[in-house]
Design a protein around this motif. Structure first.
Motif, PDB file in Angstrom:
ATOM      1  N   LEU A  84      19.217   4.605  -9.495  1.00 43.74           N
ATOM      2  CA  LEU A  84      20.018   4.291  -9.147  1.00 43.74           C
ATOM      3  C   LEU A  84      20.460   5.091  -8.558  1.00 43.74           C
ATOM      4  O   LEU A  84      20.485   5.594  -6.930  1.00 43.74           O
ATOM      5  CB  LEU A  84      21.350   3.908  -9.317  1.00 43.74           C
ATOM      6  N   VAL A  85      20.709   6.193  -8.868  1.00 46.70           N
ATOM      7  CA  VAL A  85      20.459   7.509  -8.447  1.00 46.70           C
ATOM      8  C   VAL A  85      19.715   8.651  -7.943  1.00 46.70           C
ATOM      9  O   VAL A  85      20.049   8.677  -6.191  1.00 46.70           O
ATOM     10  CB  VAL A  85      20.675   9.109 -10.082  1.00 46.70           C
ATOM     11  N   VAL A  86      18.467   7.849  -7.960  1.00 49.89           N
ATOM     12  CA  VAL A  86      17.774   8.349  -7.062  1.00 49.89           C
ATOM     13  C   VAL A  86      17.326   7.655  -5.513  1.00 49.89           C
ATOM     14  O   VAL A  86      17.053   7.652  -4.792  1.00 49.89           O
ATOM     15  CB  VAL A  86      16.293   8.050  -7.728  1.00 49.89           C
ATOM     16  N   GLY A  87      17.892   6.276  -5.855  1.00 49.23           N
ATOM     17  CA  GLY A  87      18.098   5.285  -4.608  1.00 49.23           C
ATOM     18  C   GLY A  87      18.906   5.772  -3.928  1.00 49.23           C
ATOM     19  O   GLY A  87      19.390   5.628  -2.449  1.00 49.23           O
ATOM     20  N   ALA A 122       0.795  -1.163  -0.459  1.00 48.20           N
ATOM     21  CA  ALA A 122       0.137   0.357  -0.345  1.00 48.20           C
ATOM     22  C   ALA A 122       1.059   1.492  -0.150  1.00 48.20           C
ATOM     23  O   ALA A 122       0.239   2.351  -0.773  1.00 48.20           O
ATOM     24  CB  ALA A 122      -0.866   0.683   1.353  1.00 48.20           C
ATOM     25  N   SER A 123       1.530   1.437   0.519  1.00 49.63           N
ATOM     26  CA  SER A 123       2.525   2.440   0.462  1.00 49.63           C
ATOM     27  C   SER A 123       3.543   3.358   0.265  1.00 49.63           C
ATOM     28  O   SER A 123       3.378   4.142  -0.639  1.00 49.63           O
ATOM     29  CB  SER A 123       3.633   2.324   1.858  1.00 49.63           C
ATOM     30  N   PHE A 124       3.696   2.452  -1.303  1.00 50.94           N
ATOM     31  CA  PHE A 124       3.825   2.352  -2.901  1.00 50.94           C
ATOM     32  C   PHE A 124       3.112   3.308  -3.698  1.00 50.94           C
ATOM     33  O   PHE A 124       2.909   4.003  -4.318  1.00 50.94           O
ATOM     34  CB  PHE A 124       4.457   1.490  -4.290  1.00 50.94           C
ATOM     35  N   SER A 125       1.420   3.530  -3.406  1.00 58.13           N
ATOM     36  CA  SER A 125       0.046   4.001  -3.536  1.00 58.13           C
ATOM     37  C   SER A 125       0.641   6.458  -2.810  1.00 58.13           C
ATOM     38  O   SER A 125       0.182   7.358  -3.336  1.00 58.13           O
ATOM     39  CB  SER A 125      -0.583   4.076  -3.272  1.00 58.13           C
ATOM     40  N   PRO A 161       7.816  11.072  -0.375  1.00 56.88           N
ATOM     41  CA  PRO A 161       8.105   9.792  -0.437  1.00 56.88           C
ATOM     42  C   PRO A 161       9.678   8.942   0.073  1.00 56.88           C
ATOM     43  O   PRO A 161       9.604   7.551   0.379  1.00 56.88           O
ATOM     44  CB  PRO A 161       8.466   9.665  -2.025  1.00 56.88           C
ATOM     45  N   LEU A 162      10.679   9.956   0.557  1.00 59.66           N
ATOM     46  CA  LEU A 162      11.741   9.501   1.028  1.00 59.66           C
ATOM     47  C   LEU A 162      11.079   8.597   2.795  1.00 59.66           C
ATOM     48  O   LEU A 162      12.064   8.206   3.203  1.00 59.66           O
ATOM     49  CB  LEU A 162      12.668  10.591   2.003  1.00 59.66           C
ATOM     50  N   LYS A 163      10.453   9.638   3.232  1.00 60.72           N
ATOM     51  CA  LYS A 163      10.357   9.090   4.267  1.00 60.72           C
ATOM     52  C   LYS A 163       8.899   7.542   4.095  1.00 60.72           C
ATOM     53  O   LYS A 163       9.732   6.576   5.245  1.00 60.72           O
ATOM     54  CB  LYS A 163       9.052  10.033   5.128  1.00 60.72           C
ATOM     55  N   TRP A 164       8.449   7.010   3.657  1.00 62.49           N
ATOM     56  CA  TRP A 164       7.936   6.058   3.439  1.00 62.49           C
ATOM     57  C   TRP A 164       9.090   5.059   2.906  1.00 62.49           C
ATOM     58  O   TRP A 164       8.484   4.250   3.049  1.00 62.49           O
ATOM     59  CB  TRP A 164       7.043   6.228   2.290  1.00 62.49           C
ATOM     60  N   GLN A 165      10.027   5.628   2.364  1.00 62.82           N
ATOM     61  CA  GLN A 165      11.263   4.516   1.458  1.00 62.82           C
ATOM     62  C   GLN A 165      11.111   4.162   3.206  1.00 62.82           C
ATOM     63  O   GLN A 165      12.325   3.009   3.079  1.00 62.82           O
ATOM     64  CB  GLN A 165      12.112   5.674   0.851  1.00 62.82           C
ATOM     65  N   LEU A 166      12.208   4.971   4.529  1.00 62.71           N
ATOM     66  CA  LEU A 166      12.630   4.900   5.349  1.00 62.71           C
ATOM     67  C   LEU A 166      11.835   4.155   5.476  1.00 62.71           C
ATOM     68  O   LEU A 166      12.251   2.752   6.572  1.00 62.71           O
ATOM     69  CB  LEU A 166      12.750   6.312   6.213  1.00 62.71           C
ATOM     70  N   ILE A 167      10.274   3.691   6.181  1.00 68.97           N
ATOM     71  CA  ILE A 167       9.200   3.247   6.586  1.00 68.97           C
ATOM     72  C   ILE A 167       9.848   1.564   5.824  1.00 68.97           C
ATOM     73  O   ILE A 167       9.764   0.786   6.639  1.00 68.97           O
ATOM     74  CB  ILE A 167       7.910   3.305   6.838  1.00 68.97           C
ATOM     75  N   ARG A 168       9.669   1.787   4.676  1.00 68.42           N
ATOM     76  CA  ARG A 168       9.193   0.771   3.909  1.00 68.42           C
ATOM     77  C   ARG A 168      10.188  -0.492   4.193  1.00 68.42           C
ATOM     78  O   ARG A 168      11.111  -1.512   4.355  1.00 68.42           O
ATOM     79  CB  ARG A 168       9.590   0.495   2.093  1.00 68.42           C
ATOM     80  N   ALA A 200      10.630  -5.161  -3.703  1.00 66.00           N
ATOM     81  CA  ALA A 200      10.471  -3.602  -2.451  1.00 66.00           C
ATOM     82  C   ALA A 200      11.660  -3.512  -2.456  1.00 66.00           C
ATOM     83  O   ALA A 200      12.764  -3.976  -1.438  1.00 66.00           O
ATOM     84  CB  ALA A 200       9.348  -3.634  -1.572  1.00 66.00           C
ATOM     85  N   ASP A 201      12.417  -1.854  -3.013  1.00 67.99           N
ATOM     86  CA  ASP A 201      13.589  -1.100  -2.356  1.00 67.99           C
ATOM     87  C   ASP A 201      14.790  -2.548  -2.462  1.00 67.99           C
ATOM     88  O   ASP A 201      15.754  -2.359  -1.992  1.00 67.99           O
ATOM     89  CB  ASP A 201      13.230  -1.513  -0.954  1.00 67.99           C
ATOM     90  N   GLY A 202      14.679  -2.964  -3.928  1.00 70.63           N
ATOM     91  CA  GLY A 202      15.837  -3.732  -4.140  1.00 70.63           C
ATOM     92  C   GLY A 202      16.849  -2.617  -4.563  1.00 70.63           C
ATOM     93  O   GLY A 202      17.946  -2.912  -3.670  1.00 70.63           O
ATOM     94  N   VAL A 203      17.023  -1.400  -4.623  1.00 70.81           N
ATOM     95  CA  VAL A 203      18.031  -0.176  -5.024  1.00 70.81           C
ATOM     96  C   VAL A 203      18.413  -0.583  -3.658  1.00 70.81           C
ATOM     97  O   VAL A 203      20.025  -0.271  -3.331  1.00 70.81           O
ATOM     98  CB  VAL A 203      17.490   0.331  -6.109  1.00 70.81           C
ATOM     99  N   SER A 204      17.713   0.007  -3.207  1.00 72.68           N
ATOM    100  CA  SER A 204      17.866   0.358  -1.371  1.00 72.68           C
ATOM    101  C   SER A 204      18.551  -0.279  -0.848  1.00 72.68           C
ATOM    102  O   SER A 204      19.832  -0.174   0.131  1.00 72.68           O
ATOM    103  CB  SER A 204      16.778   1.406  -0.319  1.00 72.68           C
TER     104      SER A 204
END
Length: 586
Positions: free
Chosen positions: A239-242, A36-39, A44-51, A201-205
């Protein structure tokens, strides 16, 4: 007693099943929130941290074997409840993060997301503490076999996701094995690259996080994996965005070994091709880190220096970054020092090409290169007495061309004072075909600098060598360049006088004018212009008339080649008039 024991065992089994059910429910809730978080479009960066925290919790919980009677049962049960509560609270923030309504405003939403991330971080630490106490045990991992060649994307996705689960929560050995296996499939199958970037999910991260792993083996494998992904233009942006650039540069700045740093430089080289992402690299201190690698070239080693120079060469294309390299980062003296030192051939070639790229930028950069003595170092690389590969000498000649000839009025004295003419002449006589061609191009440029330069070349002995190249070269381009250079030198009286002193020179030119083609080639036209210059003196005219190949001029004049007719006119004399009567009347 037996009945009591049986009832106790049954109760323990039921409790364990309940615990497994709560564990499964927690895992389902985590998976649901991740999807659900991808919507969420806000923060977005805070949601990436949560994921990231959710993935770590999921990976840790998925590998747990519950033992209801263990000492850690109550703590684990409490942790599961807290995790489910935290996930429920986070799930309520998803609609507010979709931009439909804020429910208190963006500042409140940002604060709530920070609280969720902090809570999940605490739960990750709590799970690690419970596992470290020994009250819970990790389940025995099921090894997913690698898909065979031509497997469906779904099979590849299942395998790659399993590898990432091991990378997130596995022990040291499991992580090493998973990282190695991931690299193997990434190199062998492009579908795996798409899966890592798009389907995990967050493979690059995860890979970005592993770039700073304390385990050197895992770190190297992560760098290799990122390097493979960076080789595809479609995924560089991911990669750069990640956030890949900052940790890669930190690898260059740390005390990691040359092999690890070389991998990091290769990643940056791929990400910065055609000056892409140059500003991102510069903003994270990449220029300084790369210059430091080149500065300490003895410790860095040739391969690392080569990789660093390739990245810097990509960054040079941005004017502001190039100016920073020259004025603030001190790159030019570092490169000149590298040329003068004992660095290996490949590293010095990269340094030469980088110096040429810097000098090609603007006049101030070129002047900085000249002031640091780069020309002397490049000419020294041409010294036949110093061991150098033919490739290094070719690059040195091209670098000198790029640095000096755009503004020869400021640099030609440096060249002539550095015995450059002798070096060029040596390779005209002794170089292999490629090196000879580079030397010929340098001679051609020199011929158009000034009259004094032409005189110096004539004194050095260039003219007979140029005639020999026109005579022997198989390439039409090579013959044309040599003929044009020779013609330019003939515009100087002293050179003409020296040239006709040897009858063979004139004879060879006339011989090369043989009518072996209907229309004179460009090289032949330059040779005719050379003869036009020679007819300006009586000695030149006598040498032409006394040659046994003067008949070639008649044949060219008969075909209305204007320079041939002009030469015949200048030769004049009753003997020629009888021979060529009417030919020169136009």
């Amino acid at each position: 007693m037996g009945e009591l024991a049986a009832e106790a065992a049954e109760g323990s089994q039921e409790a364990e099943q309940d615990e497994q059910g709560r564990l499964a429910a927690a895992l389902d809730a985590i998976n649901s929130l991740i999807s659900a978080s991808f919507s969420a479009s806000l923060f977005p960066l805070k949601w990436q941290l949560i994921r990231d925290r959710l993935n770590r919790l999921h990976g840790g919980l998925a590998g747990i074997t519950v033992i209801a009677a263990s000492d850690g049962h109550e703590a684990f049960e409490g942790l599961l409840r807290d995790v489910v509560d935290a996930v429920r609270e986070a799930r309520e923030l998803v609609p507010r993060s979709q931009g439909r309504h804020y429910g208190g405003g963006k500042l409140r939403l940002r604060s709530d997301l920070d609280v969720v991330a902090s809570t999940l971080d605490a739960h990750v630490g709590g799970l690690d503490d419970i596992c470290a106490s020994g009250s819970l045990t990790r389940a025995r991992a099921i090894v997913v076999p690698r898909p065979c060649a031509g497997a469906s994307r779904e099979d590849v996705r299942f395998y790659v996701r399993d590898l990432f689960a091991r990378l997130r929560v596995g022990g040291a050995e499991m992580r090493r094995e998973a990282a190695t296996a991931l690299n193997e499939v990434l190199r062998d199958d492009e579908k795996c690259v798409r899966v890592v970037v798009s389907d995990v999910a967050d493979g690059v991260s995860v890979l970005v996080g592993l770039l700073e792993c304390q385990d050197a083996c895992v770190q190297e494998e992560a760098l290799d994996a990122v390097s493979v992904i960076a080789g595809f233009d479609a995924y560089k942006g991911d990669l750069v965005v990640g956030g890949v650039i900052a940790p890669v540069i930190r690898v260059l700045d740390t005390g990691a070994g040359p092999a690890v740093k070389e991998r990091a430089a290769r990643v940056l080289s791929k990400l910065t091709e055609n000056a892409d992402n140059a500003w991102a690299v510069a903003a994270h201190g990449g220029v300084t880190a790369l210059v430091n690698v080149c500065s300490d070239h003895r410790a860095s080693g040739g391969e690392l220096v080569c990789a660093a120079c390739r990245v810097l060469r990509s960054l040079v294309g941005v004017d502001e970054i190039r100016k920073y390299m020259v004025a603030d980062a001190g790159l030019v003296p570092v490169l000149v020092s590298l040329l003068r030192g004992p660095a290996d051939d490949a590293a010095q070639i990269q340094a030469m090409e980088l110096l040429a790229a810097i000098a090609s930028g603007d006049s101030s950069s070129r002047e900085a290169v000249l002031q640091e003595g780069a020309v002397d170092s490049l000419v020294r690389a041409l010294d036949p007495g110093i061991p150098r590969s033919s490739k290094a000498r070719e690059v040195a000649l091209r670098a000198i061309d790029a640095i000096c000839f755009p503004s020869p009025e400021y640099s030609i004295d440096r060249l002539l004072g550095a015995v450059f003419l002798n070096r060029v002449l040596f390779f005209l006589r002794n170089g292999d075909s490629t090196l000879q061609h580079c030397a010929l191009k340098s001679a051609h440029r020199l011929c158009h600098v000034s009259e004094e330069t032409k005189k110096a070349m004539g004194d050095a002995g260039f003219m007979p060598e140029l005639v020999g190249i026109v005579q022997a070269a198989k390439s039409l381009e090579t013959r044309e360049i040599a003929a044009e250079a020779l013609c330019a030198m003939m515009s100087v009286h002293r050179n003409r006088k020296r040239f006709v002193q040897d009858e063979r020179n004139v004879t060879q030119i006339l011989q090369l004018l043989g009518p072996d083609e209907e229309k004179p080639s460009p090289a032949k036209r330059f040779l005719l212009s050379t003869l036009v210059h020679l007819t300006e003196s009586s000695s030149g005219r006598r040498k032409i008339m006394s040659s046994e190949h003067v008949r070639n001029l008649e044949k060219l004049a008969e075909t209305n080649v204007m320079d041939a007719k002009k030469i015949v006119k200048k030769l004049g004399g009753s003997r020629l008039k009888n021979m060529f009567h009417g030919i020169w009347s136009v």
